[in-house]
Design a protein around this motif. Structure first.
Motif, PDB file in Angstrom:
ATOM      1  N   GLU A 199       0.811  -1.220   0.000  1.00 31.87           N
ATOM      2  CA  GLU A 199       0.000   0.000   0.000  1.00 31.87           C
ATOM      3  C   GLU A 199       0.842   1.267   0.000  1.00 31.87           C
ATOM      4  N   ASP A 200       1.941   1.276   0.761  1.00 33.13           N
ATOM      5  CA  ASP A 200       2.783   2.469   0.815  1.00 33.13           C
ATOM      6  C   ASP A 200       3.416   2.748  -0.546  1.00 33.13           C
ATOM      7  N   THR A 201       3.877   1.691  -1.224  1.00 35.48           N
ATOM      8  CA  THR A 201       4.470   1.880  -2.551  1.00 35.48           C
ATOM      9  C   THR A 201       3.445   2.412  -3.541  1.00 35.48           C
ATOM     10  N   VAL A 202       2.229   1.859  -3.491  1.00 38.04           N
ATOM     11  CA  VAL A 202       1.175   2.329  -4.390  1.00 38.04           C
ATOM     12  C   VAL A 202       0.879   3.804  -4.131  1.00 38.04           C
ATOM     13  N   HIS A 203       0.806   4.179  -2.862  1.00 38.46           N
ATOM     14  CA  HIS A 203       0.485   5.573  -2.530  1.00 38.46           C
ATOM     15  C   HIS A 203       1.569   6.523  -3.049  1.00 38.46           C
ATOM     16  N   GLN A 204       2.838   6.177  -2.804  1.00 40.49           N
ATOM     17  CA  GLN A 204       3.929   7.077  -3.203  1.00 40.49           C
ATOM     18  C   GLN A 204       4.217   6.993  -4.706  1.00 40.49           C
ATOM     19  N   GLN A 217      11.793  13.298  -3.725  1.00 45.03           N
ATOM     20  CA  GLN A 217      12.773  12.228  -3.702  1.00 45.03           C
ATOM     21  C   GLN A 217      12.192  10.928  -3.167  1.00 45.03           C
ATOM     22  N   SER A 218      11.389  11.017  -2.099  1.00 43.36           N
ATOM     23  CA  SER A 218      10.789   9.794  -1.555  1.00 43.36           C
ATOM     24  C   SER A 218       9.817   9.176  -2.557  1.00 43.36           C
ATOM     25  N   GLN A 219       9.070  10.028  -3.276  1.00 47.32           N
ATOM     26  CA  GLN A 219       8.154   9.508  -4.282  1.00 47.32           C
ATOM     27  C   GLN A 219       8.919   8.895  -5.450  1.00 47.32           C
ATOM     28  N   PHE A 220      10.018   9.511  -5.839  1.00 43.44           N
ATOM     29  CA  PHE A 220      10.817   8.953  -6.937  1.00 43.44           C
ATOM     30  C   PHE A 220      11.469   7.639  -6.525  1.00 43.44           C
ATOM     31  N   ASP A 221      11.900   7.533  -5.266  1.00 43.77           N
ATOM     32  CA  ASP A 221      12.449   6.275  -4.768  1.00 43.77           C
ATOM     33  C   ASP A 221      11.397   5.169  -4.835  1.00 43.77           C
ATOM     34  N   ALA A 222      10.157   5.504  -4.464  1.00 44.05           N
ATOM     35  CA  ALA A 222       9.067   4.520  -4.559  1.00 44.05           C
ATOM     36  C   ALA A 222       8.798   4.172  -6.014  1.00 44.05           C
ATOM     37  N   TYR A 223       8.899   5.155  -6.899  1.00 41.97           N
ATOM     38  CA  TYR A 223       8.700   4.920  -8.332  1.00 41.97           C
ATOM     39  C   TYR A 223       9.727   3.928  -8.859  1.00 41.97           C
ATOM     40  N   LYS A 224      10.981   4.124  -8.501  1.00 44.88           N
ATOM     41  CA  LYS A 224      12.033   3.190  -8.933  1.00 44.88           C
ATOM     42  C   LYS A 224      11.831   1.810  -8.305  1.00 44.88           C
ATOM     43  N   LEU A 263      11.670  18.830 -14.184  1.00 49.09           N
ATOM     44  CA  LEU A 263      11.550  17.614 -13.385  1.00 49.09           C
ATOM     45  C   LEU A 263      12.872  17.323 -12.674  1.00 49.09           C
ATOM     46  N   PRO A 264      12.870  17.157 -11.351  1.00 45.20           N
ATOM     47  CA  PRO A 264      14.126  16.885 -10.645  1.00 45.20           C
ATOM     48  C   PRO A 264      14.850  15.631 -11.150  1.00 45.20           C
ATOM     49  N   SER A 265      14.092  14.620 -11.552  1.00 46.17           N
ATOM     50  CA  SER A 265      14.690  13.350 -12.006  1.00 46.17           C
ATOM     51  C   SER A 265      14.745  13.270 -13.522  1.00 46.17           C
ATOM     52  N   ARG A 266      14.843  14.412 -14.197  1.00 47.84           N
ATOM     53  CA  ARG A 266      14.733  14.463 -15.657  1.00 47.84           C
ATOM     54  C   ARG A 266      15.744  13.561 -16.355  1.00 47.84           C
ATOM     55  N   SER A 267      17.012  13.608 -15.932  1.00 47.28           N
ATOM     56  CA  SER A 267      18.057  12.841 -16.622  1.00 47.28           C
ATOM     57  C   SER A 267      17.908  11.351 -16.380  1.00 47.28           C
ATOM     58  N   ASP A 268      17.584  10.974 -15.151  1.00 45.04           N
ATOM     59  CA  ASP A 268      17.428   9.551 -14.833  1.00 45.04           C
ATOM     60  C   ASP A 268      16.334   8.914 -15.676  1.00 45.04           C
ATOM     61  N   LEU A 269      15.205   9.606 -15.823  1.00 45.08           N
ATOM     62  CA  LEU A 269      14.095   9.050 -16.590  1.00 45.08           C
ATOM     63  C   LEU A 269      14.441   8.958 -18.078  1.00 45.08           C
ATOM     64  N   LEU A 270      15.088   9.972 -18.619  1.00 46.61           N
ATOM     65  CA  LEU A 270      15.453   9.939 -20.037  1.00 46.61           C
ATOM     66  C   LEU A 270      16.404   8.794 -20.327  1.00 46.61           C
ATOM     67  N   ARG A 271      17.433   8.644 -19.507  1.00 45.43           N
ATOM     68  CA  ARG A 271      18.413   7.572 -19.736  1.00 45.43           C
ATOM     69  C   ARG A 271      17.780   6.199 -19.560  1.00 45.43           C
ATOM     70  N   SER A 272      16.832   6.095 -18.652  1.00 50.47           N
ATOM     71  CA  SER A 272      16.160   4.805 -18.453  1.00 50.47           C
ATOM     72  C   SER A 272      15.337   4.431 -19.671  1.00 50.47           C
ATOM     73  N   VAL A 273      14.612   5.389 -20.232  1.00 53.31           N
ATOM     74  CA  VAL A 273      13.814   5.113 -21.434  1.00 53.31           C
ATOM     75  C   VAL A 273      14.730   4.777 -22.613  1.00 53.31           C
ATOM     76  N   LEU A 274      15.883   5.442 -22.705  1.00 50.61           N
ATOM     77  CA  LEU A 274      16.808   5.199 -23.812  1.00 50.61           C
ATOM     78  C   LEU A 274      17.402   3.795 -23.789  1.00 50.61           C
ATOM     79  N   ALA A 275      17.236   3.087 -22.683  1.00 48.28           N
ATOM     80  CA  ALA A 275      17.706   1.699 -22.642  1.00 48.28           C
ATOM     81  C   ALA A 275      16.865   0.796 -23.530  1.00 48.28           C
ATOM     82  N   ALA A 276      15.646   1.224 -23.869  1.00 48.01           N
ATOM     83  CA  ALA A 276      14.779   0.435 -24.747  1.00 48.01           C
ATOM     84  C   ALA A 276      15.333   0.421 -26.167  1.00 48.01           C
TER      85      ALA A 276
END
Length: 938
Positions: A160-165, A197-204, A264-277
């Motif tokens: 539940e906590d992961t879903v919420h964040q 940051q806590s929400q992004f950690d839950a996202y990852k 977006l604070p995590s802009r680079s992390d998300l772009l590089r992650s998508v580029l792995a596809a």
């Protein structure tokens, strides 16, 4: 496709386009021979894929037919095994309700994506996602897993906590508003920022949980298709586990411009992650262009017409506009229930034109703007007040969110005011429904509508417009479509495009639509109907997966042409077995500090002068202290830059592409002739100053033998345009008749004298080093590392024991022998090397270019004071003293080599096109290599 067991073909297409055309024809023929099964006529809205199809909330009596398709029935005949397709999304197409500890009730929830994949017969689809319920106990998870397996669904269990964040927090409150241009949360900004940051950690964390389930069920040859902004981190997780996995990612929302995404604070992390596809898909070309622009402007990567390149790896980026199952809507119009509803609606609104809006009650749908535009139309056209009615279907969503509650109240207030203003005892101009309609009622409503009004403020696609067109074969109504909806890219030629923020413009379009001639209506409808019926959801899904398969094939073909990565263990092993080693190291991009991984550019002023990577200080000290090893730093940088970075080491420094040489314990020397014509400097300098002023964050360097204009920190697109103008101005202006070379680097333009290259200087440099060290033992190991300009990559060829002479024939038209390899005769036969039968074709020749021979013919090194210019008179005596030994030193460098092919390692750093033998992906690999070499030094 070659090597693909799932797509056998007697012939192998030679090009990518031929392969895709062949797959398209195979799909068409497959549909002709195998009619698609009919799906139930009532489907429910799938909010988890961000689609805009407003469908029913309950399944009809034909639910069994649909479940049969989802569960799959045993084939009646023996057919080749289909390729498995793992569809990974935030939510499963199933709603689960717990009936007992080990019993679950499952209800199918079908949206655009599910309908699309049901029509694709070439693949065996499995769904992986969250079931939408919290199941803490193992027995409940096991029972739900078994129940879902019958529906070809695989659950991901989130706490539940992961879903919420992750879902309520990062996905819905950060990514979704930003991707729809609503910005980051405005209220309680400070506390929200602290929770990013806590929400992004839950996202990852959630994305890693999805990846674990995918990896558990993945089989070799499967295609993994990740969906939407909920799973932007998933491609990276999957590729880190299995780099050979076929991974595609598709975004169902808009992708914002780089200026929005960079907030977006995590802009680079998300772009590089998508580029792995392997393949990244969007609804429209605009969204794909925004993504590529974000990668170039934020990450500093290279955008190409095919996608984004990162250190030689290409991630393909393309537009794949989704569609609908148009046949299903067309067939529905023949159902008795739909015909009865159409008859009732015609009687109910007899004598009045019917306008229709079907939307989720959401901020991005522009419902208030639509109603206000209708009010303006009624005010401006009183003759229409009792002849037209607007029926607005607003499906409630996220009713517990205060912003949505406020929007609902606002819409109700506007509707009430307009109905009170223009209504009568018998009729009102607006009929507003806060609920969804079932599939049959919706199809009937589409069929009798005269004008459909879609005023989205920002929409990924909006399939309501497609559904309306599919049901209009008889009526041929008019579609008014927001230019901010993705569907405007596909249906714009047949629809009336409007800016929903311009109320008067929308009101004018309403009047034009109601008064449109029958001939124009028919032409517009025909265009849109052809698109809707050919670009179906099934075609969309099949095209994406086909292109994903082909992208992997293309990558495999491209990999065969890419340089192999340097085998570090082999290079170290050969190093330890050799007796006289030579290390030639480039500086910029090889030994410098790594680029900030976060993508920040705030430190560009500090970085204008490159600095040695601190991690290399200890390895370089050990290597320079080894008597068997000679280290040369060969750079295009100025002498002062090398002095500042390497003063403490016992090594050789070669500045400005080898024109200046110094042992760190001695003084600088040069072979630059005193009579070298440098009259061109002032005119080129003025040009560089002009373009530096015109290009923010660019700068130029005035060196002793060259000028360099650098636009590394300028805007990528603007810098590229300015560089093109600069080159054109140079060639037609100040250097049009001068003996100069213009070298266009990655993000720089350099003007230098002809013949000034690292390869042309290395023979003279080696001769001086051999003379200085009184070297007797031949050099039997060479390691050459650098991120050199193409013009300077002749240094890689210099040490090749054998090289076909034809590789040097491509050159400037004015210099058929650019490096003058034939002018002094061939180099001496290397001790221990084999003399080929045809020496003219296999032995490489070296000497100076024609201009260099005239200017540097003596190859003598003249002593310089630390602060002297190369042209100072103090060098005259040194030049005369050195001239007596110049002829003997000229060939000492090449004659001291006893180099076998297995002991020569030329390495390009992060370059995909190079003359080197091997590739090092980044400066971090250089650090690893030099550390391992240093560890072998006693």
């Amino acid at each position: 496709m070659p090597g693909n067991n799932y797509c056998p073909s007697p012939t192998t297409p030679r090009t990518r386009l031929e392969r895709l055309l062949r797959d398209r024809e195979l799909r068409k023929s497959s549909r002709v021979s195998t009619p698609s099964e009919e799906i139930g006529d009532t489907l429910s809205e799938a909010d988890f894929f961000s689609q805009d199809s407003i469908l029913s909330c309950q399944l009809s009596d034909e639910q069994q037919d649909f479940e049969g398709l989802l569960e799959g029935s045993p084939p009646q005949d023996v057919r080749p095994r289909k390729q498995r397709l793992l569809v990974v999304a935030n939510r499963l197409p199933v709603s689960a309700t717990r009936m007992a500890d080990d019993a679950w009730h499952l209800e199918i929830s079908v949206g655009g994506l599910v309908s699309a994949l049901l029509g694709v017969k070439e693949f065996d689809a499995r769904w992986i996602g969250w079931a939408g319920v919290h199941v803490p106990d193992e027995s409940g998870q096991k029972a739900l897993t078994e129940a879902l397996a019958k529906k070809r669904c695989i659950p991901v269990f989130l706490d539940e906590d992961t879903v919420h964040q992750y879902y309520n927090g990062y996905c819905n409150n950060v990514l979704w508003p930003l991707f729809h241009y609503l910005g980051l949360p405005q209220e309680d900004r400070l506390s929200t920022t602290r929770s990013f940051q806590s929400q992004f950690d839950a996202y990852k964390r959630a994305n890693h949980m999805f990846a674990d389930v995918v990896n558990e069920h993945y089989e070799e040859g499967d295609v993994v298709w990740c969906h939407d902004y909920h799973l932007m981190f998933l491609p990276k997780c999957l590729k880190e586990h299995n780099s050979k996995m076929k991974v595609g990612w598709f975004l169902h929302t808009p992708f914002p411009s780089s200026e929005i995404h960079r907030m977006l604070p995590s802009r680079s992390d998300l772009l590089r992650s998508v580029l792995a596809a392997d393949l990244v898909g969007f609804h429209t070309y605009d969204y794909a262009r925004h993504f590529v622009s974000a990668c170039t402007r934020i990450l500093g990567l290279e955008g190409t017409p095919e996608g984004v390149e990162d250190q030689g790896r290409l991630t393909r980026v393309a537009a794949f506009p989704i569609g609908i199952d148009s046949d299903r809507f067309i067939r529905a119009l023949e159902l008795p229930k739909v015909k009865e509803s159409m008859k009732d609606l015609k009687e109910r609104f007899a004598g009045r034109k019917l306008m229709l809006g079907v939307d989720r009650l959401d901020m991005i749908k522009g419902i208030p703007q639509k109603i206000l535009a209708f009010e303006a139309f009624l005010e401006e056209n009183p003759q229409w007040r009792e002849k037209v009615v607007l029926l607005q279907i607003a499906v409630p969503t996220r009713t517990d969110v205060p912003e949505y509650q406020k929007l609902t109240s606002q819409v109700h207030e506007i509707v009430g005011r307009i109905n009170g203003k223009f209504g009568t005892l018998t009729s009102v101009p607006i009929h507003h429904l806060d609920r969804s309609l079932d599939f049959t009622a919706l199809c009937a409503l589409y069929a009798v509508t005269d004008v459909a009004l879609v005023t989205s403020l920002r929409d990924g696609m909006n399939l309501v417009s497609y559904e309306f067109v599919a049901c209009q074969a008889a009526k041929k109504g008019v579609l008014i479509l927001s230019e901010f909806a993705g569907a405007a890219q596909s249906l714009g030629a047949g629809a009336l495009l409007v800016n929903p923020w311009n109320i008067s413009d929308v009101a004018t379009s309403i009047r034009y639509a109601l008064n449109m001639s029958e001939d124009e209506r028919e032409k517009r409808f025909h265009h849109n109907f052809m698109h809707v019926t050919t670009h179906t959801s099934q075609e969309w899904a099949a095209t994406f997966v086909s292109e994903l398969n082909d992208t992997v094939v293309e990558a495999q073909l491209r990999t065969r042409q890419v340089l192999p990565v340097l085998p570090i263990d082999t290079a170290v092993s050969r190093y330890t077995c050799s007796h006289n080693r030579l290390l030639i190291l480039g500086f910029n991009g090889s030994l410098t500090e790594p680029v900030d991984s976060s993508g920040r550019r705030g430190g560009q002023i500090r970085e204008l002068e490159p600095r040695l990577n601190p991690e290399l200080k200890e390895p370089l000290k050990k290597l320079c202290g080894d008597e068997k090893t000679t280290v040369i730093v060969l750079s295009g940088s100025d002498r002062s830059v090398l002095d500042n970075n390497f003063e403490e080491f016992n090594m050789w420094l070669a500045a400005e592409n080898g024109m200046f040489l110094r042992l760190t314990s001695g003084d600088w020397m040069t072979t630059m002739p005193e009579n070298l014509n440098m009259d061109w400097v002032d005119s080129v300098k003025h040009v560089f100053e002009y373009f530096t002023e015109r290009t923010p964050r660019s700068h130029f360097e005035l060196r002793e033998t060259s000028l360099v204009w650098n636009y590394k920190y300028a805007d990528v697109e603007f810098g590229r345009l300015q560089a093109r103008d600069l080159l054109q101005h140079l060639w037609t202006g100040p250097i049009s008749n001068a003996a100069l070379d213009v070298v266009h680097g990655g993000r720089s333009v350099e003007v230098r004298a002809v013949g000034v290259t690292k390869g042309a200087a290395i023979d003279r440099i080696l001769g001086e080093i051999v003379h200085n060290k009184n070297m007797k033992a031949p050099i039997d190991y060479v390691l050459c590392i650098g991120h050199f300009l193409n013009k300077d990559e002749d240094i890689y060829s210099f040490f090749e024991p054998e090289l076909p002479a034809m590789t040097h024939m491509s050159s400037r038209a004015t210099s058929p022998d650019p490096y003058g390899y034939a002018s002094r005769g061939s180099k001496p036969k290397l001790p221990g090397s084999r003399t080929p039968k045809s020496q003219a074709h296999l032995m490489k020749q070296r000497s100076l270019s024609t201009l260099e021979r005239s200017n540097f013919g003596t190859s003598s090194w003249r002593q310089l004071g630390r602060d002297d210019r190369a042209s100072s008179a103090s060098a005259d005596g040194a030049a005369a003293a050195a001239s007596s030994s110049s002829s003997s030193r000229g060939h000492e460098g090449s004659s001291v080599l006893d180099l076998k092919g297995e002991n020569y390692f030329s390495c390009a750093v992060s370059k995909k096109r190079t003359n080197a033998r091997y590739l090092l992906r980044s400066s971090s690999d250089v650090v690893e290599l030099l550390k391992e070499l240093a560890d072998t030094v006693p």
